[in-house]
Scaffold this active site. Structure first.
Site, PDB file in Angstrom:
ATOM      1  CB  VAL A   1      -0.929   0.014   1.231  1.00 42.35           C
ATOM      2  CG1 VAL A   1      -1.846   1.228   1.185  1.00 42.35           C
ATOM      3  CG2 VAL A   1      -1.739  -1.269   1.299  1.00 42.35           C
ATOM      4  CB  ALA A   2       2.540   3.131  -2.334  1.00 39.94           C
TER       5      ALA A   2
ATOM      6  CE  LYS B   1     -13.504   4.409   0.353  1.00 36.34           C
ATOM      7  NZ  LYS B   1     -13.043   4.962  -0.923  1.00 36.34           N
TER       8      LYS B   1
ATOM      9  CG  LEU C   1      -4.626  -2.113  -1.043  1.00 36.64           C
ATOM     10  CD1 LEU C   1      -4.643  -3.561  -1.493  1.00 36.64           C
ATOM     11  CD2 LEU C   1      -3.902  -1.251  -2.070  1.00 36.64           C
TER      12      LEU C   1
ATOM     13  CB  THR D   1      -8.453   6.956  -2.290  1.00 36.44           C
ATOM     14  OG1 THR D   1      -9.644   6.686  -1.531  1.00 36.44           O
ATOM     15  CG2 THR D   1      -8.703   8.156  -3.173  1.00 36.44           C
TER      16      THR D   1
ATOM     17  CD  GLU E   1      -9.077  22.686 -28.188  1.00 36.05           C
ATOM     18  OE1 GLU E   1      -8.436  22.896 -27.132  1.00 36.05           O
ATOM     19  OE2 GLU E   1     -10.255  22.317 -28.189  1.00 36.05           O
TER      20      GLU E   1
END
Length: 669
Positions: A168-169, A212, A214, A210, A435
């Protein structure tokens, strides 16, 4: 069981009957025409039994054991009519015609079956459902009543959770907060001897993707304790009392396996604030489930060593009783990662990929990809890495190259190139000047985000062109920054007006106008950035969604409308003045776009020179200056899509999902 019952019924009802069934034609040809019929008996108005003369035994048409025959009729009236017609044809006098009698017979076996068959079928169905539910439950016991059992999945030492904190990073602060739960579950005595009580639970809240779930799995993996995972929607059923029964069973299982962790994903499915929306239908059942959850969480003893983690995207809708200390004591917010966090997540997901030897070292590649993906969540980054591998396989590459990552980022955010969509020369010119207006405005506005790429190649569903910027990880927006962003967004619409006239303005600025209207309304109604409205906050757009009425009066609403329009028109005039001043620059960029279709930051520098803000210290600008080769490569898609004109069918151009998400980051400041 059911099969044997029906077989017995069939044998009793049909096996003892030796009468052979024949058709009407057989009856007439074999018996009636030959004068062998003695009597006909109509049974239950559906079957006719044929009784033959005693002297007709030797001349029977095909033998039927005892010589009994029958045939089926549709109605008695039709049978009588056909019989009379047949006897008239045979010339049989009326006084010699075959007698017909009628009788009703009741089958005792059939009566029993008709009486008890529904009951037997219902009992059999319940027995089958009991066996099925027992097997699906994994434990068997309880049968049909196991519908009230918890459906939580158990992960223990036999089915070990392989996820650790090293996997987990990008959420170091959240990991530090939740590490205390791991330490308690491993060494509870260290806390208990000091009289400390471990928090009963923690709410993991944050945007989708995000990490959670994990993080909760990593907590269980690090603690090496049983892990019960369940979704909040699994407590909601159409049967009354099932939800609360499953909550009781879940916590009962947790206490038996203590120390352990319970993770309830999407807890807002049962944890919404009570008393809202009226008490109709399933709302009462949901509230009873929530009540049972509140009781179970507050009923823990301090020695049970059970921790409850819950994940949700909407912590604001949860019931206050659920959020109070003693239930969910900790509220851990997990936001989208910053540059360093994205680099760590890329390091995790790049590990399993077979990278090309032409790529820089993994940490350098991860840093570059992290800079190119501002605003991405962990799930977005995982999807980018997976799409890069898929793209490499699709192109028959032996390894994953840098171009594969760039194509993957394009696909994740903006979709594939619409090569089949061929613009007419007029439309292409309009998109190019549109553009170019965005690009020139961003180039000469001090607080605009660094420009990386401008393209007029159609992408996705409705984007006919886009300008890509690399905004830094900014947590506050000042009034000048917001004003410059609005002006940059208006650049396309103003460029069309300056070069093609007011009467030739297209629908391509629809998405731009939606964005700036939302930003201006937030500035006036939520952030107190307007002198006339004053330093008040009405909750912005969210405030009008929560209730049926607006949180301000009609007079204030009119004032808000006026000030929002004034803010936008002032920015519009400022943008027009800027583009008229740099009209030649817009034409340069537009012509180069029509020629190359894609221009990079290096092209903009060669056309217009460096941005005239030397005192500006922007991390992204510095990074781009240190990596000039980046602008020469095919860059990923923008964080702020600038859709071109809508297609010919006048269907409004939808904003890409990723675009709306990036803009909404501003609303959370």
């Amino acid at each position: 069981m059911l099969g044997s019952s029906f077989a017995l019924y069939y044998y009793l009802s049909n096996g003892s009957n030796t009468s052979r069934e024949i058709t009407w034609q057989e009856f007439r040809n074999a018996f009636l025409d030959k004068g062998l019929v003695d009597k006909l008996v109509v049974v239950n108005q559906s079957t006719v039994r044929v009784q033959l003369h005693s002297n007709a035994t030797g001349t029977m048409y095909p033998s039927a054991g005892g010589g009994e025959y029958h045939f089926t009729i549709g109605s008695v009236e039709a049978f009588e009519r056909k019989l009379d017609d047949a006897q008239k044809e045979l010339g049989i006098p009326s006084h010699e015609r075959i007698p017909v009698s009628y009788k009703e017979e009741v089958s005792y076996v059939g009566s029993l079956v008709s009486m008890f068959a529904p009951t037997v079928l219902f009992v059999g169905f319940l027995w089958w459902m009991s066996r099925r539910a027992g097997g699906a439950g994994g434990g068997g016991g309880g049968g049909i009543f196991s519908i009230g059992k918890s459906r939580a999945k158990m992960f223990n030492k036999d089915t070990d959770v392989k996820v650790k904190f090293k996997d987990v990073a990008g959420m170091d602060e959240a990991k530090e907060e939740i590490m205390e739960f791991v330490k308690f579950l491993k060494e509870p005595a260290q806390y208990e001897k000091l009289g400390a009580k471990i928090p009963r639970g923690a709410i993991l809240s944050g945007p989708p993707g995000t990490g959670k779930t994990l993080l909760a799995k990593a907590t269980a993996g690090e603690a090496s304790v049983p892990f019960l995972s369940v979704s909040g929607s699994e407590f909601v059923e159409m049967f009354v009392g099932v939800g609360s029964s499953r909550v009781r069973d879940l916590f009962s299982s947790a206490k038996k396996n203590a120390p352990c962790i319970i993770f309830v994903d999407e807890i807002d499915a049962i944890g919404k604030a009570r008393g809202k929306g009226g008490n109709f239908g399933g709302n009462d059942e949901r509230e009873s489930t929530l009540n049972q959850l509140l009781v179970e969480m507050d009923g823990f003893g301090t020695q049970e060593h059970v921790v409850v983690l819950a994940g949700t995207n909407r912590p604001d809708v949860l019931d206050p009783a659920l959020m109070r200390p003693g239930r969910f004591d900790r509220h851990i917010a997990i936001d989208r990662p910053d540059v360093s966090g994205r680099k760590g997540i890329f390091m995790v997901h790049l590990g399993p990929l077979k990278l090309s030897t032409e790529l820089p070292p993994m940490d350098v590649l991860a840093q570059k990809l992290a800079v190119l993906t501002p605003g991405f969540s962990g799930a977005d980054i995982a999807n980018v890495c997976n799409e890069a591998a898929l793209h490499a396989a699709r192109k028959a590459h032996e390894a994953v190259f840098e171009a594969d990552f760039e194509s993957a980022i394009e696909r994740v955010i903006a979709g594939l190139e619409r090569k089949s969509r061929v613009l007419s020369p007029e439309e292409k010119k309009t998109v190019a000047y549109h553009e170019a207006g965005h690009a020139v405005c961003g180039w000469f506005l001090e607080h605009a985000d660094p420009l990386l790429k401008v393209s007029i190649i159609p992408r996705g569903v409705g984007a006919l062109g886009y300008a890509q910027y690399l905004p830094p990880d900014r947590y506050l927006l000042s009034t000048p920054q917001m004003t410059d962003r609005i002006c940059m967004t208006l650049g396309g619409r103003v460029s069309e007006e300056v070069f093609f006239g007011t009467e030739n303005i297209t629908t391509g600025a629809q998405d731009d106008l939606q964005k700036i209207t939302r930003m201006a309304f937030e500035a006036c109604a939520n952030y107190g950035m307007n002198d006339v409205i004053g330093p008040v906050s009405y909750g912005g757009r969210e405030g009008t969604k929560e209730g049926w009425t607006k949180p301000f009066s009609e007079k204030t609403g009119e004032m808000l409308d006026y000030e929002v329009r004034k803010m936008i028109t002032t920015a519009y005039d400022r943008t027009r003045t800027l583009l008229i001043k740099h009209r030649a620059d817009v034409e340069k960029v537009a012509k180069l776009l029509l020629e190359k279709e894609v221009i990079t930051r290096e092209d903009m520098i060669s056309l217009l020179g460096k941005r005239p803000f030397k005192g500006k210290s922007d991390d992204m600008d510095k990074w781009l200056d240190e990596n000039p080769s980046l602008g020469e490569r095919s860059a990923p898609p923008p964080l702020e899509e600038i859709p071109g004109p809508v297609p010919a069918d006048d269907t409004p151009t939808p904003a890409p999902v990723a675009t709306a998400t990036r803009i909404e980051d501003f609303n959370r400041l």
